[in-house]
Design a protein around this motif. Structure first.
Motif, PDB file in Angstrom:
ATOM      1  N   PHE A 107      -3.805   4.353  -4.865  1.00  0.00           N
ATOM      2  CA  PHE A 107      -3.077   3.492  -3.924  1.00  0.00           C
ATOM      3  C   PHE A 107      -1.580   3.538  -4.207  1.00  0.00           C
ATOM      4  CE2 PHE A 107      -1.170  -0.679  -2.950  1.00  0.00           C
ATOM      5  CZ  PHE A 107      -1.449  -0.764  -1.593  1.00  0.00           C
ATOM      6  N   HIS A 108      -0.781   3.547  -3.137  1.00  0.00           N
ATOM      7  CA  HIS A 108       0.680   3.527  -3.237  1.00  0.00           C
ATOM      8  C   HIS A 108       1.223   2.406  -2.358  1.00  0.00           C
ATOM      9  CE1 HIS A 108       4.738   4.825  -3.750  1.00  0.00           C
ATOM     10  NE2 HIS A 108       4.890   5.296  -2.519  1.00  0.00           N
ATOM     11  N   ASP A 109       2.088   1.569  -2.904  1.00  0.00           N
ATOM     12  CA  ASP A 109       2.576   0.396  -2.175  1.00  0.00           C
ATOM     13  C   ASP A 109       3.892   0.621  -1.446  1.00  0.00           C
ATOM     14  OD1 ASP A 109       4.399   0.455  -4.232  1.00  0.00           O
ATOM     15  OD2 ASP A 109       3.831  -1.479  -5.113  1.00  0.00           O
ATOM     16  N   GLY A 110       4.336   1.868  -1.352  1.00  0.00           N
ATOM     17  CA  GLY A 110       5.586   2.136  -0.645  1.00  0.00           C
ATOM     18  C   GLY A 110       6.778   1.457  -1.293  1.00  0.00           C
ATOM     19  N   ALA A 111       6.826   1.485  -2.622  1.00  0.00           N
ATOM     20  CA  ALA A 111       7.831   0.718  -3.366  1.00  0.00           C
ATOM     21  C   ALA A 111       9.259   1.071  -2.985  1.00  0.00           C
ATOM     22  CB  ALA A 111       7.626   0.931  -4.869  1.00  0.00           C
ATOM     23  N   GLU A 112       9.477   2.289  -2.463  1.00  0.00           N
ATOM     24  CA  GLU A 112      10.836   2.679  -2.089  1.00  0.00           C
ATOM     25  C   GLU A 112      11.362   1.887  -0.905  1.00  0.00           C
ATOM     26  OE1 GLU A 112       8.069   5.859  -0.229  1.00  0.00           O
ATOM     27  OE2 GLU A 112       8.059   4.389  -1.839  1.00  0.00           O
ATOM     28  N   PHE A 113      10.488   1.111  -0.245  1.00  0.00           N
ATOM     29  CA  PHE A 113      10.901   0.279   0.883  1.00  0.00           C
ATOM     30  C   PHE A 113      10.489  -1.176   0.691  1.00  0.00           C
ATOM     31  CE2 PHE A 113      10.429   4.485   2.954  1.00  0.00           C
ATOM     32  CZ  PHE A 113      11.755   4.639   3.332  1.00  0.00           C
ATOM     33  N   GLY A 114      10.382  -1.658  -0.529  1.00  0.00           N
ATOM     34  CA  GLY A 114       9.957  -3.045  -0.610  1.00  0.00           C
ATOM     35  C   GLY A 114       9.710  -3.619  -1.984  1.00  0.00           C
ATOM     36  N   SER A 133      -3.864  -3.214  -0.874  1.00  0.00           N
ATOM     37  CA  SER A 133      -4.786  -2.667  -1.856  1.00  0.00           C
ATOM     38  C   SER A 133      -5.692  -1.650  -1.189  1.00  0.00           C
ATOM     39  CB  SER A 133      -5.641  -3.784  -2.469  1.00  0.00           C
ATOM     40  OG  SER A 133      -6.475  -4.366  -1.467  1.00  0.00           O
ATOM     41  N   PHE A 134      -6.404  -0.913  -2.017  1.00  0.00           N
ATOM     42  CA  PHE A 134      -7.458  -0.021  -1.541  1.00  0.00           C
ATOM     43  C   PHE A 134      -8.696  -0.263  -2.383  1.00  0.00           C
ATOM     44  CE2 PHE A 134      -9.807   4.045  -1.539  1.00  0.00           C
ATOM     45  CZ  PHE A 134     -10.123   4.069  -0.188  1.00  0.00           C
ATOM     46  N   GLY A 172     -14.416   2.755   2.432  1.00  0.00           N
ATOM     47  CA  GLY A 172     -13.128   2.470   1.833  1.00  0.00           C
ATOM     48  C   GLY A 172     -12.295   1.575   2.749  1.00  0.00           C
ATOM     49  N   ARG A 173     -11.589   0.614   2.173  1.00  0.00           N
ATOM     50  CA  ARG A 173     -10.740  -0.286   2.965  1.00  0.00           C
ATOM     51  C   ARG A 173      -9.300  -0.225   2.460  1.00  0.00           C
ATOM     52  NH1 ARG A 173     -12.513  -6.348   3.038  1.00  0.00           N
ATOM     53  NH2 ARG A 173     -11.718  -6.299   0.898  1.00  0.00           N
ATOM     54  N   LEU A 174      -8.387   0.142   3.359  1.00  0.00           N
ATOM     55  CA  LEU A 174      -6.957   0.160   3.058  1.00  0.00           C
ATOM     56  C   LEU A 174      -6.306  -1.037   3.726  1.00  0.00           C
ATOM     57  CD1 LEU A 174      -4.424   1.515   1.904  1.00  0.00           C
ATOM     58  CD2 LEU A 174      -4.325   2.928   3.968  1.00  0.00           C
ATOM     59  N   GLU A 175      -5.674  -1.890   2.920  1.00  0.00           N
ATOM     60  CA  GLU A 175      -5.024  -3.108   3.418  1.00  0.00           C
ATOM     61  C   GLU A 175      -3.523  -3.041   3.162  1.00  0.00           C
ATOM     62  OE1 GLU A 175      -7.734  -6.815   2.600  1.00  0.00           O
ATOM     63  OE2 GLU A 175      -7.786  -5.522   0.821  1.00  0.00           O
ATOM     64  N   GLY A 176      -2.743  -3.514   4.134  1.00  0.00           N
ATOM     65  CA  GLY A 176      -1.298  -3.608   3.970  1.00  0.00           C
ATOM     66  C   GLY A 176      -0.803  -4.984   4.375  1.00  0.00           C
ATOM     67  N   GLU A 177       0.148  -5.524   3.604  1.00  0.00           N
ATOM     68  CA  GLU A 177       0.711  -6.851   3.884  1.00  0.00           C
ATOM     69  C   GLU A 177       2.230  -6.719   3.801  1.00  0.00           C
ATOM     70  OE1 GLU A 177       1.680 -10.422   4.694  1.00  0.00           O
ATOM     71  OE2 GLU A 177       2.085 -10.097   2.578  1.00  0.00           O
ATOM     72  N   LEU A 210       7.281  -1.162   4.261  1.00  0.00           N
ATOM     73  CA  LEU A 210       7.093  -0.489   5.544  1.00  0.00           C
ATOM     74  C   LEU A 210       5.742   0.205   5.656  1.00  0.00           C
ATOM     75  CD1 LEU A 210      10.612   1.137   6.078  1.00  0.00           C
ATOM     76  CD2 LEU A 210       9.738  -1.006   7.018  1.00  0.00           C
ATOM     77  N   TYR A 211       5.120   0.535   4.528  1.00  0.00           N
ATOM     78  CA  TYR A 211       3.832   1.210   4.588  1.00  0.00           C
ATOM     79  C   TYR A 211       3.093   1.078   3.261  1.00  0.00           C
ATOM     80  CZ  TYR A 211       5.334   5.088   1.568  1.00  0.00           C
ATOM     81  OH  TYR A 211       5.763   5.835   0.505  1.00  0.00           O
TER      82      TYR A 211
END
Length: 244
Positions: free
Chosen positions: A68-75, A80-81, A95-100, A106-107
């Motif tokens: 899993f990658h939280d897009g740290a370069e934008f936030g 979670s995954f 599999g479940r990919l969740e974004g908040e 941004l992603y």
């Protein structure tokens, strides 16, 4: 070929990139550093013919090597995954990919580096969502070049099959890294999926979050290119004894 400013997940706007304060080179370095540790074992099931598909992930044994990658370069974004039993497609888990994204980000994304590279003819999988209208597909070829496209999905909450047989084209196609020539260089080495804030149905709501499910991720190899891995000698001996 892409300009350096495009080499990010789904081209966040210049204003978003400016707020993030990360250069494109820094973003690419972050992604490369994150993908490398995800080189986990791919489940290459037996192939009875040249057109038999190879199972990459069905999540019956957890995350199946996806990181899993939280897009740290934008936030970064929250999310979670995980492997879950809620509404799986054909078997017990999916599999479940969740974004908040309410606070930042941004992603979010997941990625798996295949232990056994595959000369891919077709990539297929199932997806289910009520929250997004597109998902991001990112494939890396043997040269290290990443090919990115968007896959439109119906947010109906029902499982839908997806088949992809063109890897250097598609909606909002971008490429970077490796040979950086926009050509697909077999074999496939890495599979990735993204959930982007801008693709959420409630992207402008007070609470900005969403999810989608994945299942039965498979690769159909090019004819004559795939040989199943032989089981360890001790396992083979045990199987032979059972057959006696």
């Amino acid at each position: 070929a892409m300009s350096p400013s495009d080499r990010v997940w789904f081209q966040p706007s210049h204003s978003e990139a400016g707020v993030a304060g990360s250069s494109p080179r820094a973003i690419a370095a972050i992604w490369s550093a994150w993908v490398a540790p995800c080189a986990l074992v791919g489940k290459a099931g037996p192939a009875k013919s040249a057109d038999t598909s190879v199972l990459v992930a069905d999540f019956e044994n957890g995350k199946d090597g996806f990181g899993f990658h939280d897009g740290a370069e934008f936030g970064p974004a929250g999310g979670s995954f995980s492997a879950v039993t809620n509404g799986a497609n054909k078997s017990e888990f999916c599999g479940r990919l969740e974004g908040e994204f309410t606070v930042s980000g941004l992603y979010v994304a997941i990625s798996k580096k295949l232990e056994q590279s595959l000369h891919v003819k077709v990539l297929s999988f199932y997806v289910k969502t009520k929250d997004v209208t597109k998902i991001g597909l990112r494939l890396t070829d043997s040269s290290g070049q990443t090919h990115q496209q968007e896959i439109e999905v119906n947010p109906t909450g029902s499982w839908q099959p997806i088949r992809v047989n063109t890897f250097n084209k598609g909606s909002n196609y971008k490429h970077w890294g490796g040979k950086d020539d926009g050509k697909w260089h077999q074999p496939l080495s890495t599979i990735g999926f993204a959930l982007r804030k801008g693709d959420l149905k409630n992207a402008k709501g007070k609470t900005v979050k969403g999810e989608y499910m994945l299942d039965e991720i498979r690769v159909t190899p090019m004819p004559g290119t795939y040989k199943p891995e032989e089981p360890p000698a001790e396992n083979k001996e045990a199987e032979e004894k059972q057959d006696e």
